[in-house]
Design a protein around this motif. Sequence first.
Motif, PDB file in Angstrom:
ATOM      1  N   TYR A  36       0.868  -1.226   0.079  1.00 26.46           N
ATOM      2  CA  TYR A  36      -0.003   0.052   0.004  1.00 26.46           C
ATOM      3  C   TYR A  36       0.909   1.260  -0.150  1.00 26.46           C
ATOM      4  N   ASP A  37       0.310   2.268  -0.611  1.00 30.98           N
ATOM      5  CA  ASP A  37       0.994   3.470  -0.562  1.00 30.98           C
ATOM      6  C   ASP A  37       0.209   4.668   0.361  1.00 30.98           C
ATOM      7  N   TYR A  38       0.791   5.521   1.028  1.00 30.30           N
ATOM      8  CA  TYR A  38       0.355   6.322   1.913  1.00 30.30           C
ATOM      9  C   TYR A  38      -0.062   7.639   1.121  1.00 30.30           C
ATOM     10  N   GLY A  39      -1.264   8.264   0.978  1.00 29.34           N
ATOM     11  CA  GLY A  39      -1.588   9.434   0.480  1.00 29.34           C
ATOM     12  C   GLY A  39      -1.272  10.745   1.481  1.00 29.34           C
ATOM     13  N   PRO A  40      -1.744  12.008   0.616  1.00 31.68           N
ATOM     14  CA  PRO A  40      -1.214  13.186   1.673  1.00 31.68           C
ATOM     15  C   PRO A  40      -1.628  13.142   3.089  1.00 31.68           C
ATOM     16  N   LEU A  41      -2.853  12.824   3.501  1.00 30.37           N
ATOM     17  CA  LEU A  41      -3.164  12.615   4.886  1.00 30.37           C
ATOM     18  C   LEU A  41      -2.682  11.539   5.466  1.00 30.37           C
ATOM     19  N   GLY A  42      -2.455  10.293   4.964  1.00 33.57           N
ATOM     20  CA  GLY A  42      -1.941   9.454   5.651  1.00 33.57           C
ATOM     21  C   GLY A  42      -0.550   9.523   6.009  1.00 33.57           C
ATOM     22  N   THR A  43       0.293  10.046   5.020  1.00 39.80           N
ATOM     23  CA  THR A  43       1.615  10.386   5.161  1.00 39.80           C
ATOM     24  C   THR A  43       1.763  11.096   6.416  1.00 39.80           C
ATOM     25  N   GLU A  44       1.040  12.220   6.664  1.00 39.15           N
ATOM     26  CA  GLU A  44       0.999  13.028   7.925  1.00 39.15           C
ATOM     27  C   GLU A  44       0.657  12.474   9.081  1.00 39.15           C
ATOM     28  N   LEU A  45      -0.556  11.551   8.719  1.00 35.22           N
ATOM     29  CA  LEU A  45      -0.861  10.736  10.128  1.00 35.22           C
ATOM     30  C   LEU A  45       0.502   9.612  10.762  1.00 35.22           C
ATOM     31  N   LYS A  46       0.816   9.207   9.657  1.00 29.07           N
ATOM     32  CA  LYS A  46       1.928   7.911   9.801  1.00 29.07           C
ATOM     33  C   LYS A  46       3.233   8.830  10.562  1.00 29.07           C
ATOM     34  N   ARG A  47       3.541  10.254   9.989  1.00 27.74           N
ATOM     35  CA  ARG A  47       4.654  10.805  10.451  1.00 27.74           C
ATOM     36  C   ARG A  47       4.447  11.451  11.885  1.00 27.74           C
ATOM     37  N   ASN A  48       3.033  11.570  12.093  1.00 28.99           N
ATOM     38  CA  ASN A  48       2.810  12.304  13.436  1.00 28.99           C
ATOM     39  C   ASN A  48       2.960  11.019  14.576  1.00 28.99           C
ATOM     40  N   ARG A  50       4.956   8.495  14.036  1.00 28.10           N
ATOM     41  CA  ARG A  50       6.292   8.106  14.224  1.00 28.10           C
ATOM     42  C   ARG A  50       6.772   8.965  15.095  1.00 28.10           C
ATOM     43  N   ASP A  51       6.509  10.137  14.922  1.00 24.61           N
ATOM     44  CA  ASP A  51       7.276  11.266  15.837  1.00 24.61           C
ATOM     45  C   ASP A  51       6.630  11.198  17.304  1.00 24.61           C
ATOM     46  N   PHE A  52       5.529  11.009  17.588  1.00 26.25           N
ATOM     47  CA  PHE A  52       5.105  10.737  18.912  1.00 26.25           C
ATOM     48  C   PHE A  52       5.623   9.556  19.625  1.00 26.25           C
ATOM     49  N   TRP A  53       6.267   8.443  18.720  1.00 30.98           N
ATOM     50  CA  TRP A  53       6.766   7.263  19.553  1.00 30.98           C
ATOM     51  C   TRP A  53       8.392   7.684  19.640  1.00 30.98           C
ATOM     52  N   TRP A  54       8.738   8.255  18.801  1.00 27.29           N
ATOM     53  CA  TRP A  54      10.281   8.623  18.838  1.00 27.29           C
ATOM     54  C   TRP A  54      10.702   9.438  19.992  1.00 27.29           C
ATOM     55  N   LYS A  55       9.908  10.662  20.230  1.00 27.79           N
ATOM     56  CA  LYS A  55       9.624  11.588  21.360  1.00 27.79           C
ATOM     57  C   LYS A  55       9.540  10.922  22.525  1.00 27.79           C
ATOM     58  N   GLU A  56       8.682  10.033  22.754  1.00 26.31           N
ATOM     59  CA  GLU A  56       8.540   8.898  23.983  1.00 26.31           C
ATOM     60  C   GLU A  56       9.614   8.295  24.214  1.00 26.31           C
ATOM     61  N   MET A  57      10.248   7.617  23.396  1.00 27.57           N
ATOM     62  CA  MET A  57      11.588   6.810  23.564  1.00 27.57           C
ATOM     63  C   MET A  57      12.654   7.297  23.925  1.00 27.57           C
ATOM     64  N   THR A  58      13.045   8.567  22.699  1.00 21.27           N
ATOM     65  CA  THR A  58      14.614   9.081  22.949  1.00 21.27           C
ATOM     66  C   THR A  58      14.488  10.439  23.973  1.00 21.27           C
ATOM     67  N   GLN A  59      13.692  11.334  23.399  1.00 24.98           N
ATOM     68  CA  GLN A  59      13.895  12.592  24.117  1.00 24.98           C
ATOM     69  C   GLN A  59      13.588  12.665  25.448  1.00 24.98           C
ATOM     70  N   ARG A  60      12.435  11.903  26.001  1.00 27.21           N
ATOM     71  CA  ARG A  60      11.864  11.539  27.273  1.00 27.21           C
ATOM     72  C   ARG A  60      12.787  10.561  28.045  1.00 27.21           C
ATOM     73  N   LEU A 273      -1.481   7.723  23.512  1.00 26.88           N
ATOM     74  CA  LEU A 273      -1.762   8.235  22.036  1.00 26.88           C
ATOM     75  C   LEU A 273      -3.353   8.759  21.680  1.00 26.88           C
ATOM     76  N   GLY A 274      -4.010   8.202  22.639  1.00 25.70           N
ATOM     77  CA  GLY A 274      -5.597   8.499  22.630  1.00 25.70           C
ATOM     78  C   GLY A 274      -6.530   7.492  22.371  1.00 25.70           C
ATOM     79  N   ILE A 275      -5.873   5.982  22.440  1.00 31.79           N
ATOM     80  CA  ILE A 275      -6.714   4.857  22.271  1.00 31.79           C
ATOM     81  C   ILE A 275      -7.744   4.796  23.444  1.00 31.79           C
TER      82      ILE A 275
END
Length: 490
Positions: A36-48, A50-60, A273-275
């Motif tokens: 599958y390919d990620y469209g314009p909104l999917g790309t942003e959601l996926k990046r957000n 990914r960044d949410f996880w990365w911040k939790e793991m490394t920055q914190r 994450l909001g789940i």
Amino acid sequence: MSVTELDSLDTLVSLAKSRAFIYQSSEIYGGLGAVYDYGPLGTELKRNIRDFWWKEMTQRHDNIVGLDSAIFMHPKVWEASGHLDGFNDPMIDDKQSNKRYRADMLIENHIAKLRSDGKADKADELQEQLDTAGSREGVCEDLYNIIMDEEIRAPESGAFEWTEVRQFNLMFKTQFGATSSGGDGDDAVYLRPETAQGIFVNFKNVMDTARQQVPFGIAQVGKAFRNEVVARQFIFRMREFEQMEMQYFVEPGTDKESYDHWLNKRLDWHKKLGIREEKLRTHPHPEDKLAHYAEAAADIQYEYPIGWQEVEGVHNRTDFDLSQHKEYSGKKLEYYDQQKQEKYVPYVIETSIGLDRTVMMVLCDAYREEEVDGDTRTVLKMNPQLAPTKVGIFPLIKKDKLQDLAHKITDNLREDYNVLYDESGSIGKRYRRQDEAGTPFCVTVDFDGVESEGEDTVTIRYRDDMTQDRVPVSRLKEVIDDKMKSWKPE
């Protein structure tokens, strides 16, 4: 107001395409299965996400660092990890249709049908045979005998003409260099089936150069590839997917405490994450189902429309990986504890989450259909921090005075948020478009706000409950920030 949640994967697939989240890969040529390919909104959601996880793991964390290892690795890596010999699925072919199936899944589906037909005792008996497959003649032989004895037919053709069951390696093989020996010689390499091994083979590099001491972790986000023969269920199981993994290196003897800590910590992250909490659970692996390298393992599961499924795994991998790479490479991969003046091979606590599965979880959990004034509103009530577009900005009508202020607001907010300017269609239709995209805030510029005395004001409309506030333009960012921080899942 009546509310309906997502109950069909087909509904999500349709929304994902129509709202530019996810497309079938190579669709104009008929598509490529399970890619599958990620469209314009999917790309942003996926990046957000990914960044949410990365911040939790490394920055914190002071003691978790990042890595980005290559997709191609030395073939010895996969020999040491056991993937060359043990990364297989038992497959069987229908001779009539030439379709290939996983033998264990054919049996599982047959067991499920027996249960739905009220034949629980027979289903339990078969489940026991399936669970003990490999303890009689061998895994392939035992699975084949069950299929033959139960006369399980091919799902599509209905035929009962099977080949023997055989193991099928899931790694994609290719080769290096200008000349090729067909991928069977010294030039054979593999697309990595997991990202974890890139961390293990870089353990010493990171420890020596990043000034880390046990306990410490290495986090990585990257693509992995598995030649799934039976890939299905949208982006839940794909041939090319993305993993977010963290390997945490600990002193032997402290591993159980660390495993429990990370399992609880990772479950809390999914809630952050909001789940919705009631849609999450942990599922420990029984001892007889543990991977050969694992001391303990548990899945963090989400209740998708396809049932409870794993979205993340937490594992105590013991010292298996580093010990294997130490043996196969001949390099010293021990850690020297200066305080205790002793060497040891660290144990590893792994947290491994599928980024694509997380995207699917967020979309499933956010989806609602609501009856509003006789019409159906489709809305994605996701965490505003994850939303592809944070703010929609609308001049009420196409008039210079309104458009000028709307463009000014767009330019000001663009530095902090992904925003969308939209002046086409009725204001109601613009709201509905953004509801389906998950946009949490919509700002409308009208004449009441620009022609009144004093500071210009706008109307901000909230996605989840459709309420509106009139706020000064100067306070717009403050209001949005406050609402994002205070958001809670419904």
